[in-house]
Scaffold this motif. Structure first.
Motif, PDB file in Angstrom:
ATOM      1  N   ALA A 447      -2.929  12.559   3.323  1.00 14.08           N
ATOM      2  CA  ALA A 447      -2.466  11.339   3.978  1.00 14.08           C
ATOM      3  C   ALA A 447      -1.297  10.780   3.174  1.00 14.08           C
ATOM      4  O   ALA A 447      -1.466  10.357   2.030  1.00 14.08           O
ATOM      5  CB  ALA A 447      -3.594  10.319   4.072  1.00 14.08           C
ATOM      6  N   LEU A 448      -0.103  10.821   3.753  1.00 19.16           N
ATOM      7  CA  LEU A 448       1.097  10.376   3.064  1.00 19.16           C
ATOM      8  C   LEU A 448       1.505   8.992   3.548  1.00 19.16           C
ATOM      9  O   LEU A 448       1.387   8.666   4.728  1.00 19.16           O
ATOM     10  CB  LEU A 448       2.242  11.365   3.283  1.00 19.16           C
ATOM     11  CG  LEU A 448       2.001  12.785   2.772  1.00 19.16           C
ATOM     12  CD1 LEU A 448       3.249  13.640   2.982  1.00 19.16           C
ATOM     13  CD2 LEU A 448       1.591  12.790   1.304  1.00 19.16           C
ATOM     14  N   LEU A 449       2.016   8.214   2.607  1.00 20.29           N
ATOM     15  CA  LEU A 449       2.368   6.821   2.866  1.00 20.29           C
ATOM     16  C   LEU A 449       3.814   6.590   2.440  1.00 20.29           C
ATOM     17  O   LEU A 449       4.249   7.100   1.401  1.00 20.29           O
ATOM     18  CB  LEU A 449       1.423   5.895   2.074  1.00 20.29           C
ATOM     19  CG  LEU A 449       1.663   4.396   2.133  1.00 20.29           C
ATOM     20  CD1 LEU A 449       1.435   3.867   3.534  1.00 20.29           C
ATOM     21  CD2 LEU A 449       0.762   3.681   1.132  1.00 20.29           C
ATOM     22  N   SER A 450       4.578   5.849   3.236  1.00 20.57           N
ATOM     23  CA  SER A 450       5.964   5.540   2.884  1.00 20.57           C
ATOM     24  C   SER A 450       6.003   4.882   1.515  1.00 20.57           C
ATOM     25  O   SER A 450       5.150   4.056   1.178  1.00 20.57           O
ATOM     26  CB  SER A 450       6.586   4.632   3.940  1.00 20.57           C
ATOM     27  OG  SER A 450       5.801   3.479   4.152  1.00 20.57           O
ATOM     28  N   ASP A 451       7.020   5.251   0.715  1.00 18.11           N
ATOM     29  CA  ASP A 451       7.069   4.765  -0.658  1.00 18.11           C
ATOM     30  C   ASP A 451       7.581   3.335  -0.735  1.00 18.11           C
ATOM     31  O   ASP A 451       7.826   2.675   0.278  1.00 18.11           O
ATOM     32  CB  ASP A 451       7.904   5.702  -1.534  1.00 18.11           C
ATOM     33  CG  ASP A 451       9.368   5.746  -1.098  1.00 18.11           C
ATOM     34  OD1 ASP A 451       9.771   4.933  -0.249  1.00 18.11           O
ATOM     35  OD2 ASP A 451      10.100   6.599  -1.618  1.00 18.11           O
ATOM     36  N   GLU A 452       7.782   2.869  -1.975  1.00 17.91           N
ATOM     37  CA  GLU A 452       8.108   1.462  -2.189  1.00 17.91           C
ATOM     38  C   GLU A 452       9.490   1.086  -1.677  1.00 17.91           C
ATOM     39  O   GLU A 452       9.800  -0.103  -1.547  1.00 17.91           O
ATOM     40  CB  GLU A 452       8.015   1.128  -3.683  1.00 17.91           C
ATOM     41  CG  GLU A 452       9.060   1.794  -4.567  1.00 17.91           C
ATOM     42  CD  GLU A 452       8.702   3.210  -4.955  1.00 17.91           C
ATOM     43  OE1 GLU A 452       9.492   3.863  -5.657  1.00 17.91           O
ATOM     44  OE2 GLU A 452       7.617   3.680  -4.525  1.00 17.91           O
TER      45      GLU A 452
END
Length: 611
Positions: A447-452
């Motif tokens: 599960a990948l999440l957009s970075d900061e």
């Protein structure tokens, strides 16, 4: 004094497209005066030079001197006089800058002129005037031709003399007028490669010359003065894309040393030139990876379909110890094929284990087919390549953090962000299930999440190596992606037909539990990792952790957060048939989001702000 033909036969022809720099249409005062002298009459340069510059402050009369049969002693006397009087009151103030540039042109050729052939004073006089003439008439193409013939050198060597001249006249000779000229001689020689080499290589010894040229190139690119098909234009645009990178220093240097802003810009220009050269020297109908010959820590990846180029830079960070987080030790950049588009950071996965290649290649193909739908993290590019006789698979996606990293680094997520992530993942799983596909490897790493760098949190699934068509015996060997995310029926219902969709739902429930609580659903986790799972102990531990909490939530009015807890508990039901399907999960999260946005607190409707 008799008139002789031009020393190199470079006379001006009326109607010629290439105007000579040495033959004015009308003879100057200096030419007529010397030509009228007796053959052995001494030339008194002091009076002649002062009088001539008074009549023509731009010193165009110097161009007539090579056409006179001057002896070397006479030419030497001229050079001596014009250098001696430079900066004195004998010169018209308007002529001072022209005298300065002519003297600098002469000194440049003396210092950096041809090394393999003797430089006579006649050659020096003619070449000095050619170089000096660029101050008033920045026409590089005829200059290179004339200079090469005058000194019997190559055009690259003539161009090198020009760069030396600019350096010596730094601050008084504007470089902006030459940019277009430089761009249009690129078919004759790679002027930018020569310039970067002249600036001193990686050490950037000549820090005074590069910044004004870089600024002039950017200005020319922004003003649309250069045609898009020009090599110089493409290098400028690539340079601008690279300069936009947030971690430019890390990309260009890895973890070694520090650079001044000027030196950093120089390295960015060098890399841009190298990339454009690589793109057009290597023709391939497939994606490829090349190792940079100029930057040992950089690989370049080119996508043959999209035309995008990727900078894959190794950056060693001493604090990374978790193997699952090793992607954070690489700084990677996507340069879009559309040169006016901005560069973006990307996430790469690079396998070095040969036994994974078949699965990874299959996973990349599945990922490519699924890309473009909400909840599926986009795949930008992938390729199979070889390094040191070892085959590797490279996959590239937009910059992301895995949910494992988010939890490992104890990053705080608001309730609204958590719901958005959960909804994205539900959309992705629903899309897979509607296509009768089972993910098979749902966990925090997938599960990948957009970075900061992104203002809005977005999430999606990746790692499709174990994705298969749904069938009852899909998990007959009780093998899911990870034992921690393996549904209980895969352990306890041997020989029984198992619903593979509900196995995915259980794994996603585990992911949401970990995301929401930032902890593993203890104490039954230990039982999952044991080689022999005790069913009674598992059910007892699960009842204490999940079911009792679920029963408490079913009593009374529930807030949005409690309803989200209840949804997670339902996804973690021991009975597979009691778990919701992916569509029900997605719809329920949507309802919880709506309730969270309008949940009354003190009689007012406010948006959720955090857990």
């Amino acid at each position: 004094m008799n008139t002789l033909p031009p020393l190199w036969g470079l006379t001006e022809t009326r109607g010629s497209t290439e105007e000579s720099l040495s033959s004015p249409r009308r003879r100057s005062f200096m030419y007529n005066r010397i030509n009228s002298m007796q053959e052995h009459e001494e030339i008194r340069w002091f009076g002649l030079v002062v009088e001539a510059q008074g009549k023509d402050a731009k010193l165009r009369w110097i161009g007539d001197l090579p056409e006179l049969a001057l002896s070397e002693n006479q030419i030497s006397g001229f050079f001596l006089e014009i250098e001696k009087l430079m900066g004195t009151l004998d010169y018209d103030p308007a002529a001072q800058k022209y005298v300065f540039h002519f003297v600098e042109a002469k000194r440049t050729i003396e210092l950096y002129g041809p090394q393999n052939s003797p430089l006579t004073l006649h050659m020096l006089l003619q070449a000095s005037y050619y170089l000096f003439s660029l101050y008033e008439k920045p026409q590089l193409s005829p200059f290179l031709t004339l200079m090469s013939k005058a000194l019997s050198i190559t055009e690259e060597e003539s161009l090198s003399l020009f760069f030396h001249y600019i350096k010596k006249c730094s601050g008084t000779l504007p470089i902006r007028p030459f940019v277009r000229e430089l761009a249009h001689i690129e078919a004759r020689c790679d002027w930018l490669a020569l310039f970067l080499k002249y600036c001193g290589g990686d050490t950037l010894r000549d820090t005074a010359l590069f910044p004004p040229l870089a600024a002039a190139l950017e200005e020319a690119g922004a003003s649309q003065e250069l045609e898009p098909h020009l090599f110089t234009y493409r290098v400028i645009r690539r340079y601008q894309q690279i300069r936009q990178a947030e971690r430019l220093h890390d990309i260009l240097l890895g973890s070694k040393g520090e650079l001044s802003p000027s030196a950093l810009s120089f390295k960015a220009m060098t890399l841009a030139h190298h990339i454009v050269s690589t793109e057009h020297r290597i023709f391939s109908l497939r994606n490829f990876v090349v190792k940079s010959t100029l930057f040992s820590h950089i690989n370049l990846h080119h996508n043959a379909i999209s035309g995008d180029t990727y900078i894959l830079a190794k950056y060693k960070t001493p604090f990374v110890t978790n193997p699952s987080m090793m992607h954070t030790s690489r700084i990677n950049l996507r340069l879009p094929s559309l040169l006016t588009a901005k560069s973006t950071s990307v996430y790469i996965k690079n396998s070095r284990r040969c036994q994974d290649l078949i699965e990874l290649r299959y996973g990349a193909e599945v990922h490519q087919q699924l890309t473009g739908h909400r909840g599926i993290w986009p795949l930008l590019s992938s390729c199979l390549y070889e390094r040191k006789s070892v085959n590797k698979i490279l996959t590239i996606t937009p910059a992301a953090d895995s949910l494992h990293d988010v939890i490992e680094l104890h990053s705080a997520l608001s309730f609204s962000d958590t719901l958005l992530i959960a909804e994205d993942l539900a959309y992705g799983l629903e899309y897979l299930h509607t296509r009768k596909l089972i993910h098979g490897k749902i966990d925090l790493e997938s599960a990948l999440l957009s970075d900061e760098t992104c203002t809005e949190k977005r999430a999606g699934w990746a790692n499709f190596e174990l994705t298969r068509q749904a069938q009852p015996n899909l998990f007959k060997n009780r093998s899911y992606g990870s034992r921690l995310y393996t549904a209980p029926e895969l352990f306890f219902l041997e020989g029984t037909s198992i619903d593979p969709y509900k196995a995915d739902i259980w794994a996603m429930g585990q992911v949401l539990f970990l995301l929401w609580s930032h902890k593993v659903p203890a104490p039954w986790t230990k039982a999952v990792y044991d080689e022999h799972v005790d069913e009674a102990q598992f059910i007892t531990s699960h009842k204490e952790t999940i079911l009792d909490h679920r029963n408490d939530l079913l009593v009374g009015y529930n807030t949005a957060k409690e309803e989200f807890d209840l949804l997670i508990c339902s996804m973690l039901s021991i009975q597979a048939h009691a778990r919701p399907c992916a569509t029900q999960v997605r719809e329920r999260i949507g309802e919880i989001k709506q309730k969270a946005n309008f949940e009354p607190i003190n009689g007012e409707a406010i948006a959720c702000t955090g857990s």
